[in-house]
Design an enzyme around this catalytic site. Structure first.
Site, short mmCIF file in Angstrom:
data_model
loop_
_atom_site.label_atom_id
_atom_site.label_comp_id
_atom_site.label_asym_id
_atom_site.label_seq_id
_atom_site.Cartn_x
_atom_site.Cartn_y
_atom_site.Cartn_z
CB SER A 142 -2.70 57.76 -2.86
OG SER A 142 -2.31 58.97 -2.21
CE1 TYR A 156 -1.68 59.93 -7.55
CE2 TYR A 156 -2.20 60.89 -5.42
CZ TYR A 156 -1.55 59.94 -6.17
OH TYR A 156 -0.74 58.99 -5.56
#
Length: 247
Positions: A142, A156
């Site tokens: 990501s 995350y």
């Protein structure tokens, strides 16, 4: 279109929907036989497999919990036994759990690590014995590994940053085998988990150079490149495709 992956066997975790499903379609279109895992979306997985078959490709859907090392390893071993090898591993399965330090539970922290990081290591460990020279390991990371512009995403972001270190280390470990290891790091991508409409999407667009979400097919195209023969000298890299989110 030239099928650059003809004769290859690919294994994609979390391939039943979203970015994973786009990757399954693209790799199959490039000529690979694609096995993919799903956890609970049986109907969607079967529909995807039927769609690939209707387009002239071949795919195999397997139910597996990637957070369960034994389940994931069995799935990989079964495909290698059935098809004789694994050429390409795409660690796509992931979870996005948000919360600030005050309210983020240890259970959610452990789940984030188990799915986003540990499963990638487990899958690589299981797949490499079935890979030959020129194998490919591709993690879906990501852009948040490098930029987390809103509160609540610390766990995350940490999990996706961990993939960068894992990739660099595994690239060194596996280089002598001719196996490349890379991250593809998407920005906001239009899926049912992160739709392109809504207040949150508008806030993300406001910090991007290209003020839109990616289409899953755009991410799949990057994966297909890294999986293909033209990317044989790309390893240990984190390739960001984020519309300028991190610019």
């Amino acid at each position: 279109m030239t099928q650059t992956l003809s004769g290859k066997v690919a294994f994609v975790t979390g391939g039943g929907r979203g970015i994973g499903a786009a990757i399954v379609r693209r790799l199959a279109r490039e000529g690979a036989t694609v096995a993919f895992t799903y956890q609970s979306s049986t109907a969607a997985a079967n529909e995807l497999a039927a769609e690939v078959a209707a387009a002239g490709g071949r795919s195999i859907a397997l139910q597996a919990d990637v957070a369960d090392a034994a389940s994931l390893t069995r799935a990989i071993d079964s495909i290698a036994q059935q098809l004789g090898k694994i050429d390409i591993l795409v660690n796509n399965a992931g979870v996005l759990l948000l919360g600030t330090l005050d309210d983020f539970s240890l259970e959610d922290f452990d789940k984030t690590l188990a799915i986003n990081v540990r499963a990638a290591f487990v899958a690589a460990k299981a797949a490499v014995p079935h890979m030959g020279q020129g194998g490919r390991i591709i993690n879906i990371g990501s852009c948040n590994a490098e930029r987390m512009p809103f509160p609540g995403g610390s766990a995350y972001a940490m999990s996706k940053s961990a993939l960068q270190g894992l990739v660099q280390g595994l690239a060194r470990d596996l280089g002598h085998k001719g196996i490349t290891v890379n991250n593809v790091q998407p920005g906001p991508t239009n899926t049912d988990m992160n739709p392109e409409v809504g207040d949150f999407a508008e806030a993300m667009h406001g910090i991007m150079a290209l003020q839109r979400h990616a289409h899953p097919d755009e991410i799949a195209a990057m994966v297909a490149y890294v999986a293909g023969p033209e990317a044989g000298f790309v390893t240990g890299a984190s390739l960001t495709i984020d519309g300028g989110f991190n610019a």
